[in-house]
Design a protein around this motif. Structure first.
Motif, PDB file in Angstrom:
ATOM      1  N   GLN A  27       0.802  -1.325   0.121  1.00 25.61           N
ATOM      2  CA  GLN A  27      -0.056  -0.082  -0.084  1.00 25.61           C
ATOM      3  C   GLN A  27       0.972   1.033   0.062  1.00 25.61           C
ATOM      4  OE1 GLN A  27      -2.438  -0.474   3.334  1.00 25.61           O
ATOM      5  NE2 GLN A  27      -3.941  -1.862   2.311  1.00 25.61           N
ATOM      6  N   ASN A  28       1.871   1.017   0.911  1.00 23.35           N
ATOM      7  CA  ASN A  28       2.796   2.534   0.629  1.00 23.35           C
ATOM      8  C   ASN A  28       3.499   2.619  -0.641  1.00 23.35           C
ATOM      9  OD1 ASN A  28       2.513   2.945   3.438  1.00 23.35           O
ATOM     10  ND2 ASN A  28       4.149   1.794   4.249  1.00 23.35           N
ATOM     11  N   LYS A  29       3.870   1.396  -1.336  1.00 22.25           N
ATOM     12  CA  LYS A  29       4.514   1.817  -2.709  1.00 22.25           C
ATOM     13  C   LYS A  29       3.387   2.508  -3.673  1.00 22.25           C
ATOM     14  CE  LYS A  29       7.842  -2.107  -2.409  1.00 22.25           C
ATOM     15  NZ  LYS A  29       8.327  -2.994  -2.837  1.00 22.25           N
ATOM     16  N   ASP A  30       2.040   2.075  -3.638  1.00 25.73           N
ATOM     17  CA  ASP A  30       1.116   2.553  -4.263  1.00 25.73           C
ATOM     18  C   ASP A  30       0.815   4.164  -4.178  1.00 25.73           C
ATOM     19  OD1 ASP A  30       0.731   0.180  -5.541  1.00 25.73           O
ATOM     20  OD2 ASP A  30      -0.772  -0.581  -4.134  1.00 25.73           O
ATOM     21  N   THR A  31       1.209   4.456  -2.700  1.00 27.29           N
ATOM     22  CA  THR A  31       1.058   5.955  -2.319  1.00 27.29           C
ATOM     23  C   THR A  31       2.210   6.813  -2.534  1.00 27.29           C
ATOM     24  OG1 THR A  31       1.183   5.525  -0.222  1.00 27.29           O
ATOM     25  CG2 THR A  31      -0.942   5.343  -0.859  1.00 27.29           C
ATOM     26  N   ILE A  32       3.295   6.187  -3.030  1.00 24.88           N
ATOM     27  CA  ILE A  32       4.622   7.120  -2.950  1.00 24.88           C
ATOM     28  C   ILE A  32       4.780   7.961  -3.946  1.00 24.88           C
ATOM     29  CG2 ILE A  32       7.239   6.704  -3.755  1.00 24.88           C
ATOM     30  CD1 ILE A  32       7.260   3.908  -2.303  1.00 24.88           C
ATOM     31  N   VAL A  33       4.977   9.213  -3.678  1.00 24.78           N
ATOM     32  CA  VAL A  33       5.223  10.440  -4.602  1.00 24.78           C
ATOM     33  C   VAL A  33       6.657  11.002  -4.392  1.00 24.78           C
ATOM     34  CG1 VAL A  33       2.544  10.717  -4.599  1.00 24.78           C
ATOM     35  CG2 VAL A  33       4.045  11.879  -2.817  1.00 24.78           C
ATOM     36  N   SER A  34       6.803  11.827  -5.312  1.00 23.66           N
ATOM     37  CA  SER A  34       8.128  12.510  -5.222  1.00 23.66           C
ATOM     38  C   SER A  34       8.194  13.471  -4.060  1.00 23.66           C
ATOM     39  CB  SER A  34       8.291  13.199  -6.832  1.00 23.66           C
ATOM     40  OG  SER A  34       9.332  14.131  -6.706  1.00 23.66           O
ATOM     41  N   PRO A  35       9.193  13.536  -3.481  1.00 23.05           N
ATOM     42  CA  PRO A  35       9.491  14.695  -2.525  1.00 23.05           C
ATOM     43  C   PRO A  35       9.489  16.133  -3.031  1.00 23.05           C
ATOM     44  CG  PRO A  35      11.581  13.425  -2.801  1.00 23.05           C
ATOM     45  CD  PRO A  35      10.516  12.877  -3.541  1.00 23.05           C
ATOM     46  N   PHE A  36       9.743  16.044  -4.265  1.00 19.69           N
ATOM     47  CA  PHE A  36       9.732  17.519  -5.087  1.00 19.69           C
ATOM     48  C   PHE A  36       8.376  17.632  -5.690  1.00 19.69           C
ATOM     49  CE2 PHE A  36      13.733  15.049  -5.557  1.00 19.69           C
ATOM     50  CZ  PHE A  36      14.446  15.576  -4.764  1.00 19.69           C
ATOM     51  N   ARG A  37       7.464  17.957  -4.822  1.00 21.96           N
ATOM     52  CA  ARG A  37       6.034  18.050  -5.210  1.00 21.96           C
ATOM     53  C   ARG A  37       5.604  19.463  -5.246  1.00 21.96           C
ATOM     54  NH1 ARG A  37       6.066  14.488  -1.033  1.00 21.96           N
ATOM     55  NH2 ARG A  37       5.032  15.238   0.785  1.00 21.96           N
ATOM     56  N   LYS A  38       4.591  19.628  -5.947  1.00 26.67           N
ATOM     57  CA  LYS A  38       3.903  21.287  -5.788  1.00 26.67           C
ATOM     58  C   LYS A  38       3.548  21.674  -4.492  1.00 26.67           C
ATOM     59  CE  LYS A  38       0.203  23.867  -8.098  1.00 26.67           C
ATOM     60  NZ  LYS A  38      -1.007  23.881  -8.752  1.00 26.67           N
ATOM     61  N   ARG A  81       8.075  18.681  -9.101  1.00 29.31           N
ATOM     62  CA  ARG A  81       9.404  18.693  -9.550  1.00 29.31           C
ATOM     63  C   ARG A  81       9.998  19.619 -10.423  1.00 29.31           C
ATOM     64  NH1 ARG A  81       7.024  14.564 -11.988  1.00 29.31           N
ATOM     65  NH2 ARG A  81       8.010  14.912 -14.156  1.00 29.31           N
ATOM     66  N   PHE A  82       9.265  20.961 -10.473  1.00 28.67           N
ATOM     67  CA  PHE A  82       9.594  22.345 -11.086  1.00 28.67           C
ATOM     68  C   PHE A  82       9.676  23.154  -9.915  1.00 28.67           C
ATOM     69  CE2 PHE A  82       8.956  26.159 -13.659  1.00 28.67           C
ATOM     70  CZ  PHE A  82       9.913  25.757 -14.604  1.00 28.67           C
ATOM     71  N   TYR A 114      14.699  21.442 -12.457  1.00 26.47           N
ATOM     72  CA  TYR A 114      13.833  20.640 -12.726  1.00 26.47           C
ATOM     73  C   TYR A 114      14.472  19.494 -12.434  1.00 26.47           C
ATOM     74  CZ  TYR A 114      10.625  17.691 -15.595  1.00 26.47           C
ATOM     75  OH  TYR A 114       9.759  17.027 -16.022  1.00 26.47           O
ATOM     76  N   TYR A 115      13.337  18.527 -11.475  1.00 26.60           N
ATOM     77  CA  TYR A 115      13.734  16.942 -11.011  1.00 26.60           C
ATOM     78  C   TYR A 115      13.257  16.287 -12.296  1.00 26.60           C
ATOM     79  CZ  TYR A 115      15.490  19.532  -7.202  1.00 26.60           C
ATOM     80  OH  TYR A 115      16.161  20.596  -6.423  1.00 26.60           O
ATOM     81  N   LEU A 116      14.104  15.288 -12.577  1.00 29.87           N
ATOM     82  CA  LEU A 116      13.585  14.389 -13.845  1.00 29.87           C
ATOM     83  C   LEU A 116      12.478  13.147 -13.404  1.00 29.87           C
ATOM     84  CD1 LEU A 116      16.548  13.814 -15.945  1.00 29.87           C
ATOM     85  CD2 LEU A 116      14.609  15.510 -16.302  1.00 29.87           C
ATOM     86  N   SER A 117      12.744  12.737 -12.004  1.00 25.80           N
ATOM     87  CA  SER A 117      12.549  11.491 -11.740  1.00 25.80           C
ATOM     88  C   SER A 117      10.948  11.666 -10.703  1.00 25.80           C
ATOM     89  CB  SER A 117      13.587  10.487 -10.660  1.00 25.80           C
ATOM     90  OG  SER A 117      13.031   9.327 -10.331  1.00 25.80           O
ATOM     91  N   LYS A 118      10.200  10.608 -10.793  1.00 26.58           N
ATOM     92  CA  LYS A 118       9.128  10.518  -9.869  1.00 26.58           C
ATOM     93  C   LYS A 118       9.099   9.798  -8.668  1.00 26.58           C
ATOM     94  CE  LYS A 118       6.033  11.443 -14.009  1.00 26.58           C
ATOM     95  NZ  LYS A 118       4.820  11.069 -14.534  1.00 26.58           N
ATOM     96  N   VAL A 119      10.393   9.118  -8.501  1.00 29.92           N
ATOM     97  CA  VAL A 119      10.556   8.216  -7.459  1.00 29.92           C
ATOM     98  C   VAL A 119      10.718   9.076  -5.907  1.00 29.92           C
ATOM     99  CG1 VAL A 119      11.270   6.448  -8.808  1.00 29.92           C
ATOM    100  CG2 VAL A 119      12.926   7.952  -7.801  1.00 29.92           C
ATOM    101  N   GLU A 120      10.567   8.269  -5.048  1.00 26.01           N
ATOM    102  CA  GLU A 120      10.418   9.139  -3.707  1.00 26.01           C
ATOM    103  C   GLU A 120      11.756   9.201  -3.069  1.00 26.01           C
ATOM    104  OE1 GLU A 120      11.181   4.699  -2.284  1.00 26.01           O
ATOM    105  OE2 GLU A 120      10.259   5.931  -3.978  1.00 26.01           O
TER     106      GLU A 120
END
Length: 221
Positions: A27-38, A81-82, A114-120
């Motif tokens: 479940q945590n993997k399904d909710t993981i988002v990038s730390p560089f978020r809006k 990521r921007f 600008y950060y390319l990756s979406k991983v956490e």
């Protein structure tokens, strides 16, 4: 019998416990988002440092060069990521030997990353910053009949370009490593002593440095 029954109960309990842990991880993997978020703010401090020594064996002359810099950046992620913000960068270079030279510059300007990756855990990033730079250079040359000293001061336009990798810890702190290029177009006034002459000149400065530092990510600044 009681011992066998207890083992079965313990085995079933451990199985349920591990099943719940595995389910939680999925479940945590399904909710993981990038730390560089809006919406997040980023504030960080990075630095560069370099030291080298050149020794001429025939004349026993030694030249030592020390270079270091400090960079402060603050900005907000206007999109995932921007990042858009501002930066202040101070750099200093010092040469010692027959020719003693100290060069300093202070850069101020906006910055876009600008950060390319979406991983956490982290991401490769690119950044650019155009701005204004103040420049100062002092050179002193020893001669048999005295010395010559030149002082150059001025300002102009600069551009900082960088690429690196940012690793995130617990969605709060990041560690950055990267390469930066400074491109500076400066108009200077140069004063020479003891001949006491002043000349004006346009110069171009290009330098590359390895940088490292930490950033803090917060929801509100």
């Amino acid at each position: 019998m009681k011992h066998s029954y207890s083992i079965k109960i313990i085995s079933i309990s451990l199985f349920i416990l591990f099943s719940n842990l595995i389910t939680a991880q999925i479940q945590n993997k399904d909710t993981i988002v990038s730390p560089f978020r809006k919406g997040k703010w980023l504030t960080g401090l990075s630095g560069t440092i370099n030291s080298s020594t050149i020794e001429l064996r025939n004349t026993n002359e030694t030249t030592t060069t020390n270079e270091y810099g400090v960079n402060l950046t603050t900005g907000k992620f206007i999109k995932n990521r921007f990042l858009v913000g501002g930066t202040i960068s101070a750099n200093r270079s010092n040469n010692s030997g027959i020719v003693e030279r100290t060069t300093e510059n202070l850069f101020l300007g906006p910055i876009v990353s600008y950060y390319l990756s979406k991983v956490e855990r982290g991401s490769l990033f690119f950044q650019a910053s155009p701005g204004y730079v103040l420049y100062r250079d002092n050179t002193r040359i020893e001669q048999t009949n005295g010395f010559i000293e030149e002082l150059a001061e001025g300002g102009g336009f600069g551009t900082l370009l960088g690429v690196g990798y940012s690793y995130a810890f617990f969605d709060v702190v990041t560690f950055d490593i990267g390469l930066k290029t400074n491109l500076l177009w400066i108009n200077i006034d140069q004063e020479s002593t003891p001949i006491n002459t002043i000349t004006s000149e346009a110069i171009f400065v290009n330098s590359i440095s390895f940088s490292f530092g930490f950033n803090i990510l917060v929801d509100q600044f």
